[in-house]
Design an enzyme around this catalytic site. Structure first.
Site, PDB file in Angstrom:
ATOM      1  NE  ARG A  79      -1.946  -1.240   3.694  1.00  8.00           N
ATOM      2  CZ  ARG A  79      -2.320  -0.973   4.941  1.00  8.00           C
ATOM      3  NH1 ARG A  79      -3.510  -0.425   5.174  1.00  8.00           N
ATOM      4  NH2 ARG A  79      -1.517  -1.243   5.953  1.00  8.00           N
TER       5      ARG A  79
ATOM      6  CG  LEU B  75       0.437  -0.604  -7.123  1.00  9.24           C
ATOM      7  CD1 LEU B  75      -0.343  -1.696  -7.852  1.00  9.24           C
ATOM      8  CD2 LEU B  75       0.930   0.443  -8.090  1.00  9.24           C
TER       9      LEU B  75
ATOM     10  CG  LEU C 172      -4.324  -1.645  -4.348  1.00 11.82           C
ATOM     11  CD1 LEU C 172      -4.345  -3.074  -3.823  1.00 11.82           C
ATOM     12  CD2 LEU C 172      -4.229  -1.626  -5.869  1.00 11.82           C
TER      13      LEU C 172
ATOM     14  N   GLY D 103      -9.395 -14.792  11.768  1.00 12.45           N
ATOM     15  CA  GLY D 103      -8.790 -15.856  12.552  1.00 12.45           C
ATOM     16  C   GLY D 103      -7.285 -15.787  12.495  1.00 12.45           C
ATOM     17  CG  HIS D 104      -4.533 -14.445  14.160  1.00 11.31           C
ATOM     18  ND1 HIS D 104      -3.720 -13.901  13.190  1.00 11.31           N
ATOM     19  CD2 HIS D 104      -5.203 -13.405  14.721  1.00 11.31           C
ATOM     20  CE1 HIS D 104      -3.893 -12.585  13.171  1.00 11.31           C
ATOM     21  NE2 HIS D 104      -4.783 -12.256  14.082  1.00 11.31           N
ATOM     22  CG  ASP D 105      -0.933 -21.220  13.758  1.00  8.39           C
ATOM     23  OD1 ASP D 105      -0.391 -21.728  12.765  1.00  8.39           O
ATOM     24  OD2 ASP D 105      -0.994 -21.806  14.861  1.00  8.39           O
TER      25      ASP D 105
ATOM     26  CG  ASN E 249      -8.610 -18.413  15.907  1.00  8.49           C
ATOM     27  OD1 ASN E 249      -7.991 -17.385  15.611  1.00  8.49           O
ATOM     28  ND2 ASN E 249      -9.182 -18.583  17.084  1.00  8.49           N
ATOM     29  CE1 TYR E 250      -7.986 -18.890  10.265  1.00  9.08           C
ATOM     30  CE2 TYR E 250      -5.624 -18.614  10.015  1.00  9.08           C
ATOM     31  CZ  TYR E 250      -6.891 -18.090   9.973  1.00  9.08           C
ATOM     32  OH  TYR E 250      -7.083 -16.777   9.633  1.00  9.08           O
TER      33      TYR E 250
ATOM     34  CG  ASP F 203      -0.133 -18.386  10.649  1.00  8.93           C
ATOM     35  OD1 ASP F 203      -1.324 -18.485  10.313  1.00  8.93           O
ATOM     36  OD2 ASP F 203       0.271 -17.534  11.457  1.00  8.93           O
TER      37      ASP F 203
END
Length: 396
Positions: free
Chosen positions: A50, A69, A71, A135-137, A139-140, A166
């Protein structure tokens, strides 16, 4: 100068992914790791950052270039579209629907470039009731089923850093998907969409756990099985100097060498596979390991098949003789040590970049020129705030 150019071309030629152009949308952890893998093995990876961001959070930017960029502007979106449809791979880490809102979803881009491989790396995947959830690691990992099996019997569940979902189930699995799609494209000439879910990637990583349940390997409660710290011969032990040794002496012949190295007699100990005696045997091993330093135990067990090794902290792993001999770790221009790319290929080995990570927008001008933008157009985009070029800053 000509000699240097020839060397660079040769290095790029021998790497397995040389000639592959990747657009990586800046994200956290899994996608940057995926991009770094591709770059290490020769792909040209362009990270899209960004604008108005001072410092990148990508610590895995080795070998990448950076384009900055805006966006939020239609012109910035149009620039990104140009980059995407002229590339081989798009790697995007956003939640479901973000790219579609920009008009840059896979259907739109594949319509203009049917050879494009569009990799979508998310926590929950592109469908299902959690597809748009954060979510994060941890949670997955919880949703994969694996977290329920991690932790000692007397303690609560724990996630081992953020590695399994992750990086293993996410970034590495996504990189595999990209390479598979590139291989298939060489036959069909067609690109495709990769739906890389970290939940599913982590679960797939745990296939051995799922498929070995019928063998009785996991019949006991968590933390009391052969491979989850239940067995005394598959655990870690504190040494006299406060360090640790890792023990993995499962097979009888390895276990015999462990007992011998510890100075114990098998006749004085219970049977190796007497599960009811494991707690007492573990206390015995704990007491014995505490009598010598890590270096002393290493001297005893090196050269044996006892499956006993020192637990090395990060700043010592690269100094171990075995790792030194294989050059398993490398140091970049700033002296930062990190693992070398794996696996090692005999004909087309990785040649990771040793230079510093790119500044945000450092390569905006050169990349846009490469993708067909005229210098005057680039200056117009800079003046309008559509892109940022930080090349001058990068030279400081």
């Amino acid at each position: 100068m000509s000699i240097c150019i020839v060397v660079i071309v040769l290095i790029g030629y021998v790497m397995a992914l040389a000639g592959v152009r990747v657009i990586e949308l800046a994200g956290l952890a899994p996608a940057p790791f995926c991009g770094m893998i591709l770059a290490d093995f020769g792909a040209k990876v362009i990270r899209v950052d960004r604008t108005k961001v001072a410092v990148s959070v990508d610590t895995q930017a080795r070998g990448k270039q950076s384009v900055s960029l805006n966006l939020k502007s239609p012109e910035g979106v149009a620039v990104l579209k140009t980059l995407c449809i002229q590339s081989d791979v798009v790697l995007e880490p956003f939640r479901k629907g973000v790219m579609e809102k920009l008009g840059l979803g896979p259907e739109e881009l594949l319509r203009e470039n049917p050879r494009l491989i569009y990799a979508r790396l998310t926590g929950y995947g592109q469908s299902g009731s959690y597809a748009r959830a954060a979510g994060h690691d941890i949670n997955y990992l919880a949703m994969s089923g694996l977290l329920s099996m991690l932790g000692r019997s007397s303690e609560k569940l724990y996630a081992p850093l953020n590695l399994l979902a992750d990086f293993a189930g996410g970034g590495l699995t996504c990189a595999l998907g990209i390479v598979l799609a590139l291989l298939e494209r060489s036959r069909s000439g067609q690109g495709q969409i990769i739906d890389a879910s970290m939940v599913e990637g982590a679960a797939y990583l745990g296939s051995f756990v799922w498929k070995s349940r019928s063998t009785g390997l996991w019949n006991r409660p968590r933390g009391q099985n052969l491979l989850d710290s239940g067995a005394p011969f598959y655990d870690t032990y504190r040494t006299a100097d406060g360090k640790y040794m890792a023990v993995g002496a499962i097979e009888p012949q390895f276990y015999d060498q462990l007992i011998h190295g510890l100075g114990l007699k098998a006749a004085d100990l219970p049977n190796q596979m007497s599960i009811s005696d494991w707690p007492e045997l573990k206390r015995t091993f704990t007491q014995v390991f505490a009598k010598k330093t890590q270096a002393e135990w290493s001297d005893i067990f090196d050269g044996t098949d006892a499956c006993v090794t020192p637990v090395l902290p990060l700043d010592e792993a690269g100094l171990h003789p075995h790792n030194l001999q294989r050059r398993s770790f490398l140091s970049n221009a700033q002296g930062e040590v990190s693992p070398k790319p794996a696996p090692v290929l005999s004909r087309t080995p990785a040649q990771p970049s040793m230079s510093r990570d790119p500044f945000i927008g450092e390569h905006t001008h050169s990349v846009l020129e490469e993708y067909g933008f005229e210098p005057a157009k680039i200056e117009q985009l800079v003046s309008a705030g559509v892109v940022e070029c930080n090349k001058a800053k990068a030279r400081l």
